[in-house]
Design a protein around this motif. Structure first.
Motif, PDB file in Angstrom:
ATOM      1  N   ALA A  17       1.101  -0.814   0.186  1.00 17.66           N
ATOM      2  CA  ALA A  17      -0.230  -0.535  -0.083  1.00 17.66           C
ATOM      3  C   ALA A  17       1.000   1.340  -0.107  1.00 17.66           C
ATOM      4  O   ALA A  17       1.929   1.479  -0.098  1.00 17.66           O
ATOM      5  CB  ALA A  17      -1.086  -0.309   1.418  1.00 17.66           C
ATOM      6  N   ALA A  18       0.402   2.432   0.280  1.00 23.41           N
ATOM      7  CA  ALA A  18       1.186   3.344   0.374  1.00 23.41           C
ATOM      8  C   ALA A  18       2.282   3.506   1.445  1.00 23.41           C
ATOM      9  O   ALA A  18       1.773   3.052   2.429  1.00 23.41           O
ATOM     10  CB  ALA A  18      -0.253   5.026   0.205  1.00 23.41           C
ATOM     11  N   TRP A  19       2.890   3.964   1.270  1.00 25.14           N
ATOM     12  CA  TRP A  19       3.922   4.523   2.868  1.00 25.14           C
ATOM     13  C   TRP A  19       3.296   4.767   3.944  1.00 25.14           C
ATOM     14  O   TRP A  19       3.682   4.188   4.629  1.00 25.14           O
ATOM     15  CB  TRP A  19       4.823   4.870   2.703  1.00 25.14           C
ATOM     16  N   ALA A  33       3.655   2.235   7.192  1.00 29.39           N
ATOM     17  CA  ALA A  33       3.845   2.985   8.377  1.00 29.39           C
ATOM     18  C   ALA A  33       3.232   3.076   9.713  1.00 29.39           C
ATOM     19  O   ALA A  33       3.359   1.981  10.911  1.00 29.39           O
ATOM     20  CB  ALA A  33       4.311   4.752   7.855  1.00 29.39           C
ATOM     21  N   SER A  34       1.763   2.878   9.184  1.00 34.70           N
ATOM     22  CA  SER A  34       1.042   2.488  10.593  1.00 34.70           C
ATOM     23  C   SER A  34       0.694   0.976  10.871  1.00 34.70           C
ATOM     24  O   SER A  34       0.555   1.172  11.417  1.00 34.70           O
ATOM     25  CB  SER A  34      -0.381   3.095   9.714  1.00 34.70           C
ATOM     26  N   GLU A  35       0.498   0.265   9.195  1.00 33.96           N
ATOM     27  CA  GLU A  35       0.788  -1.990   9.837  1.00 33.96           C
ATOM     28  C   GLU A  35       1.682  -1.538  10.211  1.00 33.96           C
ATOM     29  O   GLU A  35       1.902  -2.770  11.121  1.00 33.96           O
ATOM     30  CB  GLU A  35       0.508  -2.089   8.730  1.00 33.96           C
ATOM     31  N   VAL A  78       3.784   0.121  13.064  1.00 32.53           N
ATOM     32  CA  VAL A  78       3.310   1.052  14.520  1.00 32.53           C
ATOM     33  C   VAL A  78       2.002  -0.549  15.192  1.00 32.53           C
ATOM     34  O   VAL A  78       1.956  -0.949  16.666  1.00 32.53           O
ATOM     35  CB  VAL A  78       2.881   1.790  14.093  1.00 32.53           C
ATOM     36  N   ARG A  79       0.652  -0.475  14.407  1.00 32.56           N
ATOM     37  CA  ARG A  79      -0.117  -1.513  14.859  1.00 32.56           C
ATOM     38  C   ARG A  79       1.136  -3.099  15.084  1.00 32.56           C
ATOM     39  O   ARG A  79       0.602  -3.670  16.291  1.00 32.56           O
ATOM     40  CB  ARG A  79      -0.786  -2.046  13.620  1.00 32.56           C
ATOM     41  N   ALA A  80       1.622  -3.517  14.040  1.00 34.93           N
ATOM     42  CA  ALA A  80       2.347  -4.402  14.658  1.00 34.93           C
ATOM     43  C   ALA A  80       2.917  -4.433  15.585  1.00 34.93           C
ATOM     44  O   ALA A  80       3.050  -5.466  16.688  1.00 34.93           O
ATOM     45  CB  ALA A  80       3.044  -5.202  13.134  1.00 34.93           C
ATOM     46  N   GLY A  81       3.741  -3.349  15.725  1.00 40.21           N
ATOM     47  CA  GLY A  81       4.969  -3.225  17.030  1.00 40.21           C
ATOM     48  C   GLY A  81       3.914  -3.013  18.286  1.00 40.21           C
ATOM     49  O   GLY A  81       4.504  -3.626  19.416  1.00 40.21           O
ATOM     50  N   VAL A  82       2.581  -2.819  18.333  1.00 38.52           N
ATOM     51  CA  VAL A  82       1.756  -2.210  19.541  1.00 38.52           C
ATOM     52  C   VAL A  82       2.097  -3.975  20.089  1.00 38.52           C
ATOM     53  O   VAL A  82       1.483  -4.388  21.292  1.00 38.52           O
ATOM     54  CB  VAL A  82       0.817  -2.120  18.933  1.00 38.52           C
ATOM     55  N   PHE A  87      -3.717   9.432  14.239  1.00 39.67           N
ATOM     56  CA  PHE A  87      -4.772   8.839  15.246  1.00 39.67           C
ATOM     57  C   PHE A  87      -5.619   8.077  13.782  1.00 39.67           C
ATOM     58  O   PHE A  87      -5.401   6.333  14.363  1.00 39.67           O
ATOM     59  CB  PHE A  87      -5.498   9.473  15.730  1.00 39.67           C
ATOM     60  N   VAL A  88      -5.933   8.443  13.047  1.00 38.54           N
ATOM     61  CA  VAL A  88      -6.668   8.507  11.965  1.00 38.54           C
ATOM     62  C   VAL A  88      -5.743   7.030  11.186  1.00 38.54           C
ATOM     63  O   VAL A  88      -6.526   5.801  10.654  1.00 38.54           O
ATOM     64  CB  VAL A  88      -7.619   9.465  10.949  1.00 38.54           C
ATOM     65  N   LEU A  89      -5.193   7.191  11.210  1.00 36.20           N
ATOM     66  CA  LEU A  89      -4.199   6.195   9.937  1.00 36.20           C
ATOM     67  C   LEU A  89      -3.471   5.315  10.443  1.00 36.20           C
ATOM     68  O   LEU A  89      -4.102   3.514  10.379  1.00 36.20           O
ATOM     69  CB  LEU A  89      -2.651   6.948   9.660  1.00 36.20           C
ATOM     70  N   LEU A  90      -3.389   5.531  12.090  1.00 37.47           N
ATOM     71  CA  LEU A  90      -3.502   4.317  12.845  1.00 37.47           C
ATOM     72  C   LEU A  90      -4.183   2.847  12.930  1.00 37.47           C
ATOM     73  O   LEU A  90      -4.216   2.302  13.024  1.00 37.47           O
ATOM     74  CB  LEU A  90      -3.428   4.580  14.243  1.00 37.47           C
ATOM     75  N   ALA A  91      -5.273   3.791  13.526  1.00 33.43           N
ATOM     76  CA  ALA A  91      -6.902   2.942  13.869  1.00 33.43           C
ATOM     77  C   ALA A  91      -7.367   3.188  12.588  1.00 33.43           C
ATOM     78  O   ALA A  91      -8.838   1.881  12.256  1.00 33.43           O
ATOM     79  CB  ALA A  91      -7.513   3.930  15.253  1.00 33.43           C
ATOM     80  N   ARG A  92      -7.161   3.868  11.728  1.00 30.19           N
ATOM     81  CA  ARG A  92      -8.071   3.296  10.227  1.00 30.19           C
ATOM     82  C   ARG A  92      -9.066   3.983   9.796  1.00 30.19           C
ATOM     83  O   ARG A  92      -9.570   4.162  11.213  1.00 30.19           O
ATOM     84  CB  ARG A  92      -8.838   1.845  10.012  1.00 30.19           C
ATOM     85  N   PRO A  93      -9.359   4.536   8.779  1.00 29.93           N
ATOM     86  CA  PRO A  93     -10.342   5.162   8.881  1.00 29.93           C
ATOM     87  C   PRO A  93     -11.496   5.012   7.816  1.00 29.93           C
ATOM     88  O   PRO A  93     -12.452   5.608   7.660  1.00 29.93           O
ATOM     89  CB  PRO A  93     -10.023   6.206   7.427  1.00 29.93           C
TER      90      PRO A  93
END
Length: 736
Positions: free
Chosen positions: A177-179, A183-185, A187-191, A271-277
């Motif tokens: 996907a787009a960068w 990047a947000s994915e 971080v989610r995997a890091g959580v 926040f929106v990128l991390l938690a999905r729109p």
């Protein structure tokens, strides 16, 4: 305090119109909205008509958005292809993370996509239509923003915001996907990595608190949080964004940054990128922004911001109008803005300000949300205010520590796991509050009356709460009375209406009761002693035992048979191949697999009653297994069969799926996971004695039930357990 409510009529009318339009799926009503604008413009010169014009503009804007969105869905080429059930090749972009669900005992996946290209019979179409795809197995790589090629059969969608559903036959690997999505994915995997060493429940809750990833939340936690009023913690809410904004803006202020609004804007985007729109996240971002507006401009500005947020969100996504999350989020925010300040002013006459705020905020939110909660769930939570008050101090540490852990885990996993430990400790406290509150007998009350009645009752209760808030003796006394009533509620009658099964508390033994008719029942096993089963049957008003089933000849199942007979008529006794006591004057029959019986409300099939010498030599393995059906509820009564017998039963091809499972052998470790998985029970009861010497129920069995998402009740902690059918839903009522 005077509130700027000029936007309120427009927001309410726009909300009502959007809810109606997305339900009917008709875009033609836009003409009505245009007429409203013309009418309002005609009276523009009159001073009193300005609020009318504002409301009309809001309604027209939302109606136009609905019309455009609905027409776009209806005119999509996918609609005709789906109506014909065509097989197609589709290039899609994932618009929502894949979610796994269980279908006929197998993992399946549902994912929301945007279809970009369709190839059917050599013809190619370029488009942009939303659809829902169903795949066999897991598809964890399908995350927001990634592209994938699917081959599948199209079918009509029942949702007015989707053009089709896709039954996927095969698919390609997903491409990047787009960068910013990648990047947000990461971080989610890091959580997830930061909490991977925690136990099951905290490991599942922390990602839900940080970024809304609730895929690992068990049904048990979900149900307990629902009963205790903590459901909002399992999904991204405005409070999550408010916490993140507060921390980032505080850091920006400490760093000497002057334009803090830029920090806030960047925090919202991240926040929106991390938690999905997704709709819930967009809603949370808007409600969090409303909270910031209220902090900056007071409740007057906060109410105006809330109304604008409602109109803007409905303009962007009209389907939010019927979303439970949207309804509850807006209601809670309105309650905090309108009621909390009044409660705080009265409470702080005798409480410290921080304590007054801590009490007023959950109380105001719960009061305003009560009618909506009753309409959505059929229940009114009594413990929600207390549960939220106790859980609130741990929410911010869990959220911030989990987020920091996710960021650190990307570059230095050990540091991320250290933060994960802090987040896990906070999550454990939240879980302890949720489980403890849900276990209270009066954690929630069923609301069978029309929910609209609460629209009249809640304002009266709210008025009383505001008046009493400044009177410490009355307020504290009422609060203590409610707490005592929840902890030890008054006896509400036994048996509860609609019961379909009762697991009697007979100590370390089994005794189950199935209703046949008024005063009549089927009794399966009797425990070891006479008094407990006699007491249980007396409490249920049973004077006739139409059938007494003795599953196998062990004392903890059959020696209490005289208690079942005490003062009662017994029509027939059914025993397994291991035998059982002879009851003088009562005909006795030995069970055989394949037999069935029907008595009043109860019908049952004998699934297992082996006659082979091997099983007969082991009374546990020779237990009679019944699949009973009571008013449509399937109940599996398993005696004491162990793992080997369970496996052999499965090999017979018997359908063991059930809504309720009487757990075999008091919850011993001798269980076959495949058997428990095939049963797929929503409710599991364990007949077990307190402080027994066998270690029942075992930790492995309880973990297995949690993995299979079965809610579990035990007679050693709950007493008699009644499974109740109310309005098509199963509930459990206990009695010490």
């Amino acid at each position: 305090m005077n509130h700027d409510a000029r936007m309120a009529p427009g927001a309410v009318l726009a909300w009502a119109l959007a809810a109606w339009l997305v339900t009917t799926g008709s875009p033609a009503a836009v003409a009505v909205a245009v007429a409203a604008v013309v009418l309002a413009a005609a009276v523009w010169r009159r001073r009193w008509a300005r609020p009318v014009l504002l409301a009309a503009v809001c309604v027209a804007a939302v109606a136009a958005s609905c019309a455009w969105r609905l027409a776009t869905v209806e005119q999509s080429p996918l609609v005709d292809l789906a109506r014909d059930g065509r097989l197609a090749m589709l290039e899609v972009t994932v618009s929502g993370d894949a979610r796994v669900f269980r279908l006929r005992g197998q993992d399946s996946t549902i994912v929301q996509v945007v279809v970009r290209r369709v190839v059917v019979d050599g013809s190619e179409l370029r488009l942009r239509s939303r659809a829902t795809a169903f795949l066999d197995g897991r598809a964890d790589d399908l995350v927001v923003g990634r592209r994938v090629t699917l081959q599948g059969r199209l079918g009509p969608s029942h949702d007015t915001d989707r053009s089709a559903v896709i039954d996927v036959v095969r698919r390609s690997a997903s491409s990047g996907a787009a960068w910013w999505w990648e990047a947000s994915e990461r971080v989610r995997a890091g959580v997830r990595r930061s909490v991977e060493r925690l136990s099951d429940e905290p490991r599942a809750l922390v990602p839900a608190l940080v970024d809304g990833d609730d895929s690992r939340i068990s049904d048990e936690v979900e149900e307990d949080f629902r009963r205790s009023g903590l459901t909002h913690l399992m999904a991204v809410s405005g409070s999550n964004l408010t916490i993140v904004l507060a921390v980032t803006m505080a850091l920006g202020r400490a760093a000497g940054l002057r334009r803090l609004w830029i920090v806030g804007l960047l925090s919202i985007v991240a926040f929106v990128l991390l938690a999905r729109p997704e709709p819930s996240v967009v809603r949370a971002a808007a409600m969090g922004a409303v909270g910031v507006a209220a902090l900056g401009f007071g409740a007057r500005g906060g109410l105006r911001a809330l109304c604008w947020a409602v109109v803007a969100l409905l303009f962007l996504d009209p389907w939010l109008a019927r979303s439970p999350g949207f309804i509850l989020s807006v209601s809670a925010t309105a309650g905090i803005l309108l009621l909390a300040p009044m409660l705080v002013r009265r409470l702080q006459t005798w409480l410290p300000h921080w304590c007054a705020v801590a009490v007023a905020v959950p109380l105001a939110a719960q009061l305003v949300c009560t009618p909506a909660i009753a309409a959505l769930s059929g229940e009114v939570s009594l413990v929600a205010v207390v549960a939220n008050l106790l859980a609130a101090p741990a929410v911010a540490p869990a959220t911030i520590a989990g987020l920091v852990g996710g960021l650190l885990a990307v570059v230095w996993p050990p540091a991320g796991q250290l933060c994960g430990v802090v987040a896990g400790a906070s999550a454990r406290w939240i879980l302890a509050v949720g489980h403890t509150a849900a276990d209270l007998d009066s954690a929630s009350l069923e609301w069978n009356a029309p929910w609209q009645l609460l629209v009249l009752i809640v304002p009266a209760v709210t008025w009383a709460a505001i008046r009493l808030a400044s009177r410490p003796v009355l307020f504290t006394g009422l609060a203590l009375g409610v707490l005592i009533g929840m902890w030890r509620p008054p006896e509400t009658g036994w048996p509860p209406p609609g019961w379909v099964m009762v697991a009697c508390d007979v100590g370390q033994g089994d005794a189950s009761v199935l209703p046949v008719g008024p005063g009549e029942a089927v009794v399966v096993d009797t425990g070891e002693h006479d008094a407990p089963v006699d007491r249980c049957l007396d409490s249920l008003g049973i004077h006739t035992v139409r059938l007494l089933v003795l599953t196998h000849a062990h004392a903890d199942h059959v020696d209490g048979w005289r208690g079942a007979l005490d003062g009662r008529r017994v029509d027939q006794v059914l025993v397994g191949t291991s035998g059982g006591p002879s009851v003088r004057g009562v005909p006795q029959h030995e069970a055989r697999a394949g037999e069935s019986f029907a008595l009043g409300d109860t019908a049952a099939d004998v699934l297992w009653a082996p006659a082979a010498a091997g099983e007969a030599g082991d009374p546990n393995a020779a237990s009679v297994v019944l699949l009973a059906t009571v008013r449509g509820v399937r109940i599996l009564l398993t005696g004491d069969i162990g793992a080997q017998a369970q496996q052999r039963l499965l090999r017979t091809g018997a359908d063991v799926s059930a809504d309720v499972l009487k757990v075999p052998h008091h919850g011993s470790a001798d269980q076959d996971p495949g058997f428990i998985g095939q049963v797929r029970a929503a409710i599991a009861t364990i007949s077990v004695g307190a402080d027994n010497d066998y270690g029942h129920p075992t930790a492995s069995l309880l973990a297995l039930l949690r993995r299979e998402r079965a809610r579990t009740w035990r007679t050693d902690t709950g007493g008699d357990i009644a499974v109740v059918l109310v309005d098509g839903r199963l509930r459990v009522v206990t009695r010490d």
